[in-house]
Motif scaffolding. Structure first.
Motif, PDB file in Angstrom:
ATOM      1  N   VAL A 132       0.844  -1.198   0.000  1.00 41.20           N
ATOM      2  CA  VAL A 132       0.000   0.000   0.000  1.00 41.20           C
ATOM      3  C   VAL A 132       0.880   1.249   0.000  1.00 41.20           C
ATOM      4  N   GLU A 133       1.943   1.230   0.790  1.00 40.27           N
ATOM      5  CA  GLU A 133       2.891   2.354   0.791  1.00 40.27           C
ATOM      6  C   GLU A 133       3.523   2.537  -0.592  1.00 40.27           C
ATOM      7  N   LEU A 134       3.883   1.429  -1.221  1.00 40.29           N
ATOM      8  CA  LEU A 134       4.469   1.495  -2.558  1.00 40.29           C
ATOM      9  C   LEU A 134       3.463   1.987  -3.597  1.00 40.29           C
ATOM     10  N   SER A 135       2.179   1.743  -3.361  1.00 45.02           N
ATOM     11  CA  SER A 135       1.164   2.268  -4.292  1.00 45.02           C
ATOM     12  C   SER A 135       1.173   3.797  -4.267  1.00 45.02           C
ATOM     13  N   LEU A 136       1.398   4.376  -3.096  1.00 43.54           N
ATOM     14  CA  LEU A 136       1.536   5.836  -3.010  1.00 43.54           C
ATOM     15  C   LEU A 136       2.772   6.286  -3.788  1.00 43.54           C
ATOM     16  N   ARG A 137       3.869   5.585  -3.629  1.00 39.22           N
ATOM     17  CA  ARG A 137       5.089   5.940  -4.364  1.00 39.22           C
ATOM     18  C   ARG A 137       4.897   5.816  -5.871  1.00 39.22           C
ATOM     19  N   GLU A 138       4.171   4.778  -6.286  1.00 39.46           N
ATOM     20  CA  GLU A 138       3.883   4.609  -7.715  1.00 39.46           C
ATOM     21  C   GLU A 138       3.041   5.774  -8.226  1.00 39.46           C
ATOM     22  N   SER A 139       2.071   6.187  -7.452  1.00 37.77           N
ATOM     23  CA  SER A 139       1.224   7.317  -7.825  1.00 37.77           C
ATOM     24  C   SER A 139       2.053   8.590  -7.972  1.00 37.77           C
ATOM     25  N   LEU A 140       2.947   8.827  -7.022  1.00 38.83           N
ATOM     26  CA  LEU A 140       3.813  10.009  -7.085  1.00 38.83           C
ATOM     27  C   LEU A 140       4.748   9.934  -8.294  1.00 38.83           C
ATOM     28  N   ARG A 141       5.320   8.749  -8.523  1.00 36.81           N
ATOM     29  CA  ARG A 141       6.235   8.570  -9.658  1.00 36.81           C
ATOM     30  C   ARG A 141       5.525   8.857 -10.974  1.00 36.81           C
ATOM     31  N   MET A 142       4.250   8.438 -11.057  1.00 31.91           N
ATOM     32  CA  MET A 142       3.489   8.621 -12.286  1.00 31.91           C
ATOM     33  C   MET A 142       2.787   9.987 -12.340  1.00 31.91           C
ATOM     34  N   LYS A 143       2.991  10.794 -11.278  1.00 33.44           N
ATOM     35  CA  LYS A 143       2.391  12.136 -11.189  1.00 33.44           C
ATOM     36  C   LYS A 143       0.867  12.071 -11.358  1.00 33.44           C
ATOM     37  N   GLY A 145      -1.623  12.161  -8.795  1.00 32.76           N
ATOM     38  CA  GLY A 145      -2.446  12.985  -7.928  1.00 32.76           C
ATOM     39  C   GLY A 145      -3.481  12.189  -7.152  1.00 32.76           C
ATOM     40  N   HIS A 146      -3.571  10.898  -7.395  1.00 36.41           N
ATOM     41  CA  HIS A 146      -4.501  10.030  -6.685  1.00 36.41           C
ATOM     42  C   HIS A 146      -3.924   8.609  -6.691  1.00 36.41           C
ATOM     43  N   ILE A 147      -4.518   7.746  -5.888  1.00 37.01           N
ATOM     44  CA  ILE A 147      -4.119   6.341  -5.869  1.00 37.01           C
ATOM     45  C   ILE A 147      -5.300   5.533  -6.390  1.00 37.01           C
ATOM     46  N   ALA A 148      -5.085   4.856  -7.494  1.00 35.82           N
ATOM     47  CA  ALA A 148      -6.127   4.054  -8.144  1.00 35.82           C
ATOM     48  C   ALA A 148      -5.842   2.569  -7.930  1.00 35.82           C
ATOM     49  N   VAL A 149      -6.741   1.736  -8.386  1.00 31.54           N
ATOM     50  CA  VAL A 149      -6.576   0.290  -8.289  1.00 31.54           C
ATOM     51  C   VAL A 149      -5.270  -0.133  -8.959  1.00 31.54           C
ATOM     52  N   GLY A 150      -4.955   0.484 -10.085  1.00 32.92           N
ATOM     53  CA  GLY A 150      -3.707   0.158 -10.779  1.00 32.92           C
ATOM     54  C   GLY A 150      -2.482   0.426  -9.933  1.00 32.92           C
ATOM     55  N   HIS A 151      -2.515   1.504  -9.148  1.00 31.80           N
ATOM     56  CA  HIS A 151      -1.390   1.794  -8.257  1.00 31.80           C
ATOM     57  C   HIS A 151      -1.264   0.730  -7.168  1.00 31.80           C
ATOM     58  N   LEU A 152      -2.417   0.251  -6.658  1.00 33.29           N
ATOM     59  CA  LEU A 152      -2.375  -0.839  -5.675  1.00 33.29           C
ATOM     60  C   LEU A 152      -1.745  -2.091  -6.295  1.00 33.29           C
ATOM     61  N   LEU A 153      -2.150  -2.387  -7.516  1.00 33.02           N
ATOM     62  CA  LEU A 153      -1.589  -3.546  -8.209  1.00 33.02           C
ATOM     63  C   LEU A 153      -0.090  -3.364  -8.441  1.00 33.02           C
ATOM     64  N   LEU A 154       0.310  -2.170  -8.848  1.00 35.26           N
ATOM     65  CA  LEU A 154       1.741  -1.891  -9.021  1.00 35.26           C
ATOM     66  C   LEU A 154       2.495  -2.028  -7.702  1.00 35.26           C
ATOM     67  N   GLY A 155       1.867  -1.620  -6.602  1.00 37.23           N
ATOM     68  CA  GLY A 155       2.487  -1.769  -5.280  1.00 37.23           C
ATOM     69  C   GLY A 155       2.705  -3.230  -4.926  1.00 37.23           C
ATOM     70  N   VAL A 156       1.712  -4.066  -5.214  1.00 42.03           N
ATOM     71  CA  VAL A 156       1.838  -5.505  -4.956  1.00 42.03           C
ATOM     72  C   VAL A 156       2.978  -6.086  -5.798  1.00 42.03           C
ATOM     73  N   LEU A 157       3.039  -5.694  -7.056  1.00 45.37           N
ATOM     74  CA  LEU A 157       4.087  -6.215  -7.949  1.00 45.37           C
ATOM     75  C   LEU A 157       5.462  -5.700  -7.546  1.00 45.37           C
ATOM     76  N   ARG A 158       5.533  -4.427  -7.169  1.00 47.04           N
ATOM     77  CA  ARG A 158       6.823  -3.836  -6.791  1.00 47.04           C
ATOM     78  C   ARG A 158       7.335  -4.431  -5.489  1.00 47.04           C
ATOM     79  N   GLU A 159       6.433  -4.719  -4.543  1.00 44.01           N
ATOM     80  CA  GLU A 159       6.842  -5.357  -3.285  1.00 44.01           C
ATOM     81  C   GLU A 159       7.510  -6.689  -3.615  1.00 44.01           C
ATOM     82  N   GLY A 160       6.930  -7.440  -4.525  1.00 43.17           N
ATOM     83  CA  GLY A 160       7.570  -8.564  -5.186  1.00 43.17           C
ATOM     84  C   GLY A 160       7.813  -9.836  -4.420  1.00 43.17           C
TER      85      GLY A 160
END
Length: 187
Positions: A132-143, A145-160
């Motif tokens: 979930v923390e990484l989903s925020l980082r993904e949102s910031l990286r992608m500029k 302005g919000h956290i969407a389902v895709g950011h949550l999925l990216l967070g899960v994948l990035r946690e790895g």
């Protein structure tokens, strides 16, 4: 942080808790976040996995194989009762969350006995909190302005290293390729 979540992402986080409860697990892990993201079938990020053959039902079977399921759910499934279908039928008549147990207010505590922070109140595993923390980082990286389902999925994948990423990898999908496809789908 939750004020940045879209309505769909908030729904997914709540769904992760329900996925855990339905499977009889005492925690919310990255595997439950993955299942919740896949439940958002109209979301472009979820569609990436669904179109690659990893839908919610397939992921749920994989989680069941890895962690097992609660005894009641397994016993009912063995006689042909689909708990998800029952939940959907009840919620269509009585509204979303009709089968959820009523929340009990936390007792007010003072001083040394008051738990502090999200981790003290959350059934989320350390890996799920990290995702979930990484989903925020993904949102910031992608500029975004919000956290969407895709950011949550990216967070899960990035946690790895959690079971969510393992389910994706065990399905024969390359995590880096899935990440790129999700980013493209999100625009």
């Amino acid at each position: 942080m939750f004020e940045r979540f879209t309505e769909e992402a908030r729904r997914a986080v709540g769904q992760a808790g329900r996925e855990s409860a339905e499977l009889g697990h005492g925690h919310v892990g990255t595997e439950h976040l993955l299942l919740a993201a896949l439940a958002e079938t109209a979301d472009p990020a979820a569609r990436v996995l669904i179109e690659a053959g990893l839908d919610r039902a397939e992921a749920r079977r994989a989680v069941g194989r890895l962690l097992g399921t609660g005894g009641d759910a397994q016993a009912l499934a063995s006689i042909g009762v689909d708990l998800e279908a029952v939940r959907e039928a009840v919620e269509s008549v009585f509204g979303a969350g009709a089968l959820d147990s009523p929340s009990q207010p936390e007792p007010r505590r003072r001083g040394w006995f008051r738990p502090e922070g999200w981790a003290a109140r959350s059934p989320f595993t350390a890996r799920a909190r990290k995702a979930v923390e990484l989903s925020l980082r993904e949102s910031l990286r992608m500029k975004s302005g919000h956290i969407a389902v895709g950011h949550l999925l990216l967070g899960v994948l990035r946690e790895g290293e959690g079971l969510g990423a393992r389910v994706v990898a065990d399905h024969g999908l390359d995590l880096a390729e899935v990440r790129r496809a999700v980013e493209v789908a999100m625009g």
